[in-house]
Design an enzyme around this catalytic site. Structure first.
Site: not given
Length: 830
Positions: A57-59, A129, A191, A201
């Site tokens: 994921h990226y936040t 993340e 994700h 993401d």
């Protein structure tokens, strides 16, 4: 762990706004002694690891905000968080991996998700993340209730990932894979892979290939990619096959055969993972090749079935069908012969009593026996090769279907070509009998009471049995004053057909293009208009526009800033209007939720026709349909093509102002004569569009309606195939008053249009300016009533109904009474 994992204590109640405020403690392993329980261990072979997937994921937010979101009660979570260098909210000097949830625990990171047959992956996955903050925005001028991740109203700018951050990620991922051997290369996903309609993401900048080079995740082999790329370049895969292949690889996509919104999002997610330099959501040969190369490498047992289906579906592009000429145009004896002997060398043709001709284009026969309705024709006993022979069929034909049979073509192995033209009208010969006295009386009474004017033409059994003009072509001067000497109506007057344009321009063009194999009405609209995407447009079929079930409102008034959708939908420029149509005009209801008669549908259809033919609609229909039929008075924008105003029946008196009560930019205020009345057509499309703009005379429309009664042709010209016409005029399931565009009598459902006597198979259309057409194949009858009902004063009605044109209050302007009396005149006197 060498990469420096930090573990957050969940007993800490202090604010997470500063990293230094968190108590960092070593991992403690608690072992509970169970001395009272005798326990021994025997390993079963029937088990697997709980963890099957690793999700990246990226936040989308900085470190401090990420901690708040992922740690505080009531929010989301992940197993690991990797900060980013140069993030002011991260205060440690050394970049470290933060563990938020023990790998044995369930973190709330995946949400509603699917991968490789498993749903809701929180129970079966580890989530990482990575702090990375893209900038995403939406075009707020676009009405979009669905807000898809990859629709045209959304724009995201993605930053590169921090190299130190990725180094930590690689080390962490390798360690996770070592501890969780059930995570296969294809189970290391983003994700967006597991939730493509909701998430994008870790984005197209995420270094999937770098991870693959370090033994993490999947990637294709370039040689295999090249092989499939060349294959799909030669013959593209169907969208259904690619949807199935995406599902084989792991994506939770349903095979629909349509490029719907979910498919757009899934293709975008796949491209972000494996083709990050080409993310557009479109199915192209590179995307298909990458997908097949991955399946070939990681799921080889599935590739054979996919390739077998590809070969079965692969169809060489067929050249457009040639419609040819004439209604019968065959070589006898038939070259393709049935095993049922008595069905060969026979056909039927339409004709009328004592009408018709046959053309024998001899190839190499010396004689042949030709029978029409069972009677042998008297033809030359010795035919000469390569000679053409013309014979009258006047003594053999009858009204309706006639039989043709060819026998004894000699010598053995020789052949002849037989051609029979479609029936034509003798427009110079009209019998206006007194059986139409009631029709004349009603219209003339209306004229005397103030109705402006009309022209009526009736066709029956291939003859014009009524052609009459009534009243005035123009009664008012610019400014609204009555003319001292009003202009009498002539049978040669040209009329603004309004929505009859939909049938005699757009539908005629579509029926021709379908007959030629250039358009398939069962295909999605964006097969022909690729930019027609977003908000569910991908699921709409061409036939949805024809049946007015695509979900559009009745109209968008592009011509004025004061329209229902706001000033951003104002356009008095064709190019801008088409842009709004293709990508911005919203749906009012779901597809096929209900039938709503809409001009928008036919605007889109004309745009589609122009794209397929690569010609403006007016040029196409005038040159490809009307000119071959000898029709010089059926056209768009006639004042730009050599016609003068006096040749036209006038419409509204004060332009488009409804008696001076309406105003907008460039509104016309003079008597409209030879200019299309419809504001959308005139201002927003330059006078040429699919829903309005066509002008014609009753004589030209007589030829077009006879073409319909003939089953698609007139004289030697074949406009469309009988089977295609049948497809367009048959009743729509659940709404029998609609065909494909055509309106239908439907057992009296539209009495106000067709009257009470029309057969159930009758079809036609109406036009806002005061035009009505009825084509009734059951009685071989056509009724064409053209009026200028809107060339009349504005009168006030009840408060809730607003102003009305006086001409629409007369029986002649309401259509049904005139049509009813025409049927009585025809049927009562047969």
């Amino acid at each position: 762990m060498q990469f420096g994992v930090h573990h957050h204590s969940y007993s800490e109640k202090k604010s997470p706004l500063s990293h230094s405020k968190w108590l960092i403690v070593p991992l403690t392993l608690l072992i509970v002694s169970c001395t009272s329980l005798p326990l021994s261990h025997m390993q079963s072979k029937n088990y697997s690891q709980r963890i099957k997937f690793l999700v990246m994921h990226y936040t989308a937010i900085d470190y401090q905000e990420s901690v708040t979101a992922l740690v505080e009660e009531g929010g989301l979570s992940a197993h690991y968080l990797i900060p980013e260098s140069n993030d002011p909210s991260y205060q440690d000097k050394e970049l470290r991996v933060i563990q938020l949830v023990d790998e044995s625990g369930r973190a709330w990171h995946a949400g509603r998700s699917y991968w490789q047959g498993r749903k809701d992956l929180n129970d079966q996955s580890l989530g990482i993340e990575i702090v990375n903050v893209p900038e995403c925005m939406r075009d707020t001028s676009v009405s979009n209730t669905q807000k898809r991740e990859n629709d045209t109203s959304r724009l995201c700018v993605f930053p590169d990932y921090d190299s130190k951050q990725i180094d930590l990620l690689i080390t962490l991922s390798k360690d996770i894979l070592a501890r969780n051997p059930d995570i296969s290369p294809t189970a290391v996903v983003g994700h967006s892979d597991i939730s493509p309609t909701r998430k994008n993401d870790p984005g197209p900048r995420f270094p999937w290939y770098q991870l693959y080079q370090n033994g993490i995740g999947a990637w294709y082999d370039n040689d295999t990619l090249k092989k499939y790329w060349e294959m799909f370049n030669a013959s593209p895969a169907s969208i259904g096959l690619i949807q199935h292949a995406l599902n084989v690889y792991g994506y939770g996509i349903v095979e629909t055969g349509f490029t719907d919104g979910a498919t757009l999002d899934t293709l975008s997610a796949f491209q972000m993972h494996f083709l990050p330099w080409s993310v557009n959501g479109k199915l192209d040969s590179k995307t298909s090749a990458a997908l097949f190369a991955l399946i070939d490498k990681y799921f080889p047992k599935h590739i054979e079935a996919l390739l077998e289906r590809y070969e079965q579906e692969k169809q060489p592009k067929q050249p457009p069908k040639s419609l040819g000429y004439y209604q019968v145009n065959e070589v006898f004896p038939n070259t393709e012969r049935s095993t049922r002997e008595w069905v060969n060398d026979r056909t039927i043709f339409k004709s009328y009593l004592n009408k018709g001709q046959i053309i024998i284009d001899n190839i190499d026969a010396t004689s042949a026996d030709i029978y029409v309705n069972g009677e042998k024709l008297n033809i030359e006993t010795h035919l000469k090769p390569y000679q053409s022979y013309h014979y009258s069929l006047a003594k053999r034909t009858k009204n309706g279907e006639n039989t043709l049979r060819i026998e004894n073509v000699l010598p053995e192995g020789s052949s002849i070509k037989v051609m029979i033209p479609y029936p034509e009208l003798n427009l110079e010969k009209t019998v206006n009998s007194d059986k139409f006295a009631k029709v004349d009386e009603l219209i003339n009474n209306d004229i005397e009471a103030g109705f402006p004017g009309a022209v009526l033409l009736v066709l029956k059994d291939g003859k014009v049995i009524k052609r009459s003009a009534y009243g005035y072509a123009r009664k008012f001067a610019d400014g609204g004053e009555k003319l001292t000497h009003p202009i009498n109506m002539q049978t040669t007057q040209l009329f603004d057909l309004a929505s009859n344009t939909k049938m005699f321009a757009t539908n005629f063009a579509l029926m021709k293009l379908v007959s030629e194999g250039k358009i398939d009405v069962t295909r999605p609209i964006n097969d022909y208009l690729p930019e027609y995407q977003g908000q569910g447009r991908e699921s709409r079929l061409v036939r949805d526009l024809l049946t007015h079930s695509a979900g559009y409102s009745p109209q968008v008034r592009f011509f004025t800033k004061d329209n229902e959708l706001g000033p951003q939908f104002f356009s008095q420029n064709k190019q801008q209007t088409e842009h709004l149509l293709l990508s911005r005009v919203p749906f009012e209801t779901g597809r096929k939720a209900k039938t709503v008669y809409s001009d928008t549908d036919y605007m889109l259809l004309s745009t589609l026709i122009e794209r397929v033919t690569q010609e403006p609609l007016d040029l196409y229909v005038e040159q490809q349909i009307y000119h071959p039929l000898g029709l010089d008075n059926t056209l768009f924008n006639p004042l730009q093509k050599g016609f003068t105003k006096n040749q036209f029946a006038a419409t509204e008196i004060m332009g488009n102002t409804r008696g001076g009560t309406v105003d907008f930019d460039n509104v016309r205020t003079y008597v409209l004569q030879g200019e299309v009345h419809d504001e959308k057509a005139f201002h927003s499309f330059g006078g040429v569009t699919g829903h309005a703009g066509l002008f014609s005379t009753v004589d030209d429309l007589a030829v077009l309606t006879q073409t319909l009664l003939n089953g698609g042709g007139y004289g030697k010209t074949k406009v469309f195939a009988q089977g295609v016409l049948d497809q367009f005029i048959k009743p729509e399931e659940g709404e029998a008053s609609y065909g494909l565009g055509w309106r239908r009598a439907a057992h009296g459902k539209r009495k106000w249009h067709f009257g009470p006597y029309a057969s159930a198979s009758a079809y036609g259309h109406t036009g806002w300016t005061g035009t009505v057409t009825v084509i009734d194949p059951e009685y071989d009858l056509a009724v064409i009533l053209l009026t200028n009902a809107r060339h009349s004063e504005i009168v006030e009605r009840e408060e809730d109904k607003g102003p009305e044109f006086n001409g629409k209050l007369f029986e002649t302007g309401k259509y049904g009474s005139i049509v009813s009396l025409v049927y009585e005149a025809v049927l009562d006197n047969e």
